[in-house]
Enzyme design. Structure first.
Site, PDB file in Angstrom:
ATOM      1  N   ASP A 121      -1.712   1.576   0.595  1.00 50.85           N
ATOM      2  CA  ASP A 121      -2.806   1.570   1.562  1.00 50.85           C
ATOM      3  C   ASP A 121      -3.445   2.953   1.591  1.00 50.85           C
ATOM      4  OD1 ASP A 121      -2.492  -1.101   2.399  1.00 50.85           O
ATOM      5  OD2 ASP A 121      -0.962  -0.536   3.856  1.00 50.85           O
ATOM      6  N   ASP A 135      -6.954  -5.743   1.409  1.00 54.38           N
ATOM      7  CA  ASP A 135      -6.929  -6.194   2.805  1.00 54.38           C
ATOM      8  C   ASP A 135      -8.353  -6.444   3.312  1.00 54.38           C
ATOM      9  OD1 ASP A 135      -4.156  -5.835   2.784  1.00 54.38           O
ATOM     10  OD2 ASP A 135      -4.294  -3.813   3.626  1.00 54.38           O
TER      11      ASP A 135
END
Length: 162
Positions: A121, A135
């Site tokens: 991330d 995402d």
């Protein structure tokens, strides 16, 4: 004519998902390299900051064994892909694009997790958990699918004939 439409819708689904997933998978190692050692990039409302997620959304299940998370997310991704494949010929283009984005994001995260047991991330807001491009695809895809479903459920003038 119908068979051609089916093939076209399914090709569009697969091509869109493949391009989006590829972009997310290319960006992951670039982010790992550029943001290693605690480096951050401040973009105002968004900050680039490296983080890893061993769980699923919002780090849920991060205490579970990697194989459990991997199997569950791969199974869910496969189910969504089958649903998208089956419904693409009858879906609005916006719904097909939304499903392709969801499949792409989910598949990219499964592949990223498969490589080292965690998802990379790098988008950080300060008020939301750190996330990645995959995402973002999932979130935008859900919005598109819901939008398409709302368009389909909106009554038209022909639905109210006296």
């Amino acid at each position: 004519m119908a068979a051609a439409r089916w093939r076209h819708a399914r090709r569009a689904l697969v091509a869109t998902a493949a391009v989006l997933a590829s972009a997310a998978l290319v960006l992951d190692p670039i982010a790992r390299e550029a943001l290693s050692g605690g480096r951050t990039v401040d973009l105002g409302l968004l900050q680039l900051r490296l983080a890893y997620n061993t769980g699923v959304a919002f780090s849920l299940g991060n205490q579970l064994p990697t194989i459990v998370i991997l199997a569950a997310t791969a199974a869910i991704t496969a189910a969504i892909a089958v649903f998208a494949w089956r419904t693409a010929p009858e879906s609005r283009p916006i719904q097909t694009i939304g499903l392709a984005a969801i499949v792409a994001g989910a598949a990219a995260n499964v592949i990223d997790r498969l490589l080292d047991g965690k998802v990379t991330d790098y988008f950080h807001t300060g008020w939301w958990p750190t996330f990645n491009l995959a995402d973002t695809y999932i979130t935008c895809g859900v919005v598109l699918v819901i939008g398409a479903l709302l368009l389909d459920s909106t009554p038209t003038s022909k639905d109210h004939t006296p």
